[in-house]
Scaffold this active site. Structure first.
Site, mmCIF file in Angstrom:
data_model
loop_
_atom_site.group_PDB
_atom_site.id
_atom_site.type_symbol
_atom_site.label_atom_id
_atom_site.label_comp_id
_atom_site.label_asym_id
_atom_site.label_seq_id
_atom_site.Cartn_x
_atom_site.Cartn_y
_atom_site.Cartn_z
ATOM 1 N N GLY A 158 -57.893 -53.966 -50.471
ATOM 2 C CA GLY A 158 -56.673 -53.615 -51.199
ATOM 3 C C GLY A 158 -56.129 -52.336 -50.575
ATOM 4 C CB ALA A 159 -52.806 -51.522 -49.146
ATOM 5 C CD GLN A 168 -58.922 -61.629 -51.423
ATOM 6 O OE1 GLN A 168 -58.783 -62.846 -51.479
ATOM 7 N NE2 GLN A 168 -58.796 -60.965 -50.292
ATOM 8 C CG ASP A 202 -52.174 -55.242 -47.606
ATOM 9 O OD1 ASP A 202 -52.118 -56.077 -48.526
ATOM 10 O OD2 ASP A 202 -53.224 -54.646 -47.274
ATOM 11 C CG ASN A 252 -49.341 -58.977 -51.063
ATOM 12 O OD1 ASN A 252 -50.139 -58.047 -51.020
ATOM 13 N ND2 ASN A 252 -49.368 -59.859 -52.039
ATOM 14 C CE LYS A 253 -55.427 -61.152 -48.880
ATOM 15 N NZ LYS A 253 -56.074 -60.952 -47.547
HETATM 16 O O1 MRU Z 1 -57.451 -58.601 -47.801
HETATM 17 P P1 MRU Z 1 -57.292 -57.745 -49.023
HETATM 18 O O2 MRU Z 1 -58.101 -58.209 -50.181
HETATM 19 O O3 MRU Z 1 -57.477 -56.278 -48.704
HETATM 20 O O4 MRU Z 1 -55.772 -57.925 -49.420
HETATM 21 C C1 MRU Z 1 -55.258 -57.227 -50.522
HETATM 22 C C2 MRU Z 1 -53.845 -57.572 -50.827
HETATM 23 O O5 MRU Z 1 -53.222 -58.357 -50.174
HETATM 24 C C3 MRU Z 1 -53.215 -56.827 -51.962
HETATM 25 O O6 MRU Z 1 -52.242 -57.615 -52.580
HETATM 26 C C4 MRU Z 1 -52.541 -55.547 -51.427
HETATM 27 O O7 MRU Z 1 -53.416 -54.804 -50.629
HETATM 28 C C5 MRU Z 1 -52.021 -54.709 -52.521
HETATM 29 S S1 MRU Z 1 -53.332 -53.974 -53.434
HETATM 30 C C6 MRU Z 1 -52.675 -52.977 -54.635
#
Ligand code: MRU
Length: 351
Positions: free
Chosen positions: A56-57, A201, A242, A252-253
């Protein structure tokens, strides 16, 4: 547990600085096991970020800031005369872990600027900066929670993707911060979370942390999103990011772009909730954002068990870019940008 009594549904904290070391909830194991990994040096922090112990960023950025504290302490002790040059190797190690989450580079740059201004033992000042970054992130999430919840037209159901919650931040969450605040204000009828292949997730982390706080959640397979939206119950898709480009394009994801396309088709609105540390004004548009590709094994196997036919290959980009024109609102701690474009994004920083 938060110390702000007016904020409800806020018990999960993934990152703690304890006994001169960094403790991280091991998010690879949730929800089946709740274990912490303790990082005593920068190599352990870099490994934890790359290997998804912490993800998560915003959480990645905060963990990296504490990683810089560990690195600087060790380098100063080993070679007080050259530690500022020596620590650059450690900053590069941290920067090489995950390419898309801009909060990582934002946090490293802030710590580097502080290092350049320091004299003598860097430990106390760097630790104070990392802790301030951590606390500021939580405060930003509280603010975004209020701003985002006010945009919902009750009663409505919402759909979220991946985990943009307490686990992905210092605490409370971005998208899940809005959902927590809206749930507390009885503005939400139902929360759908999609499972989010391949790391799950949604199924593992979003469901776990909402249920930890007593908030009911309904899982859907990603492929069910269009069918769900067609039923007319969902008013908003609410996600984190992200990296947001200067024109409002949102990385984003993987799968967020699918949701935004189908949301527009069905008249469902899309809200992106992210602190300004996630906005990269040096990236003119989303096409320039580096997209992380992870190993094939993440798709071909599930928890170590091969599920794909022998011989099948996989392509595993883990983020995608949603064009700004498919986003209805970007919620930050500095305010809300509706129908984002380059001019409005620049305006956010000129206030
Ligand atoms: O691969 P991850 O689990 O780090 O991806 C996380 C995401 O895509 C979240 O939506 C993003 O980082 C925002 S977290 C507040």
């Amino acid at each position: 547990m938060n110390k702000n009594a007016s904020v409800k549904y806020d018990t999960v904290r993934p990152i703690r600085w304890r006994d001169a070391a960094l403790s991280l909830i091991d998010q690879r194991l949730l929800p089946h096991a709740h274990e912490e990994i303790v990082c005593h040096d920068v190599a352990a922090v870099a490994h934890a970020i790359k290997d998804m112990v912490v993800r998560g960023a915003p959480a990645i950025g905060i963990a990296a800031a504490y990683g810089v504290v560990l690195a600087a302490r060790a380098r100063f002790q080993a070679a007080p005369a050259t530690w500022k040059q020596d620590v650059e190797t450690d900053l590069a190690l941290l920067a090489g872990t995950r390419p898309t989450a801009v909060n990582l580079f934002w946090a490293i740059d802030r710590m580097r600027r502080l290092i350049q201004a320091l004299d003598g033992d860097p430990g106390p000042a760097l630790l104070q900066a990392a802790q301030a970054m951590h606390q500021d992130d939580i405060e930003a999430n509280y603010r975004m929670g209020e701003l985002g919840a006010a945009l919902l037209e009750p009663p409505c159901a919402v759909l979220t993707h991946c985990n943009a919650g307490a686990l992905a931040t210092g605490g409370y969450g971005t998208a899940l911060g809005v959902i927590r605040a809206a749930f507390a204000a009885q503005r939400i009828t139902r929360i759908y979370a999609d499972e989010t292949r391949p790391w799950l997730q949604g199924a593992r982390l979003t469901a776990w942390e909402l249920l930890e706080d007593g908030i009911p959640v309904t899982l859907v397979a990603e492929g069910a999103a269009s069918h769900l939206m067609k039923q007319g119950e969902v008013g908003w898709v609410i996600v984190g990011s992200d990296r947001i480009a200067a024109n409002g394009d949102v990385a984003n994801k993987i799968g967020t772009y699918n949701l935004a396309v189908t949301a527009r088709h069905h008249g469902v609105k899309v809200m992106v909730v992210a602190p300004t540390s996630t906005i990269d004004m040096n990236m003119a548009s989303g096409g320039l954002i580096p997209i992380e590709t992870r190993g094939e094994a993440e798709l071909l196997a599930l928890q170590g068990q091969r599920i794909a036919a022998p011989g099948a290959r996989a392509w595993n980009p883990v983020f995608d870019v949603t064009p700004a024109e498919l986003v209805d609102a970007i919620v930050t701690e500095k305010g809300v940008v509706t129908a984002p474009n380059a001019e409005k994004m620049a305006g956010l920083f000129s206030q």
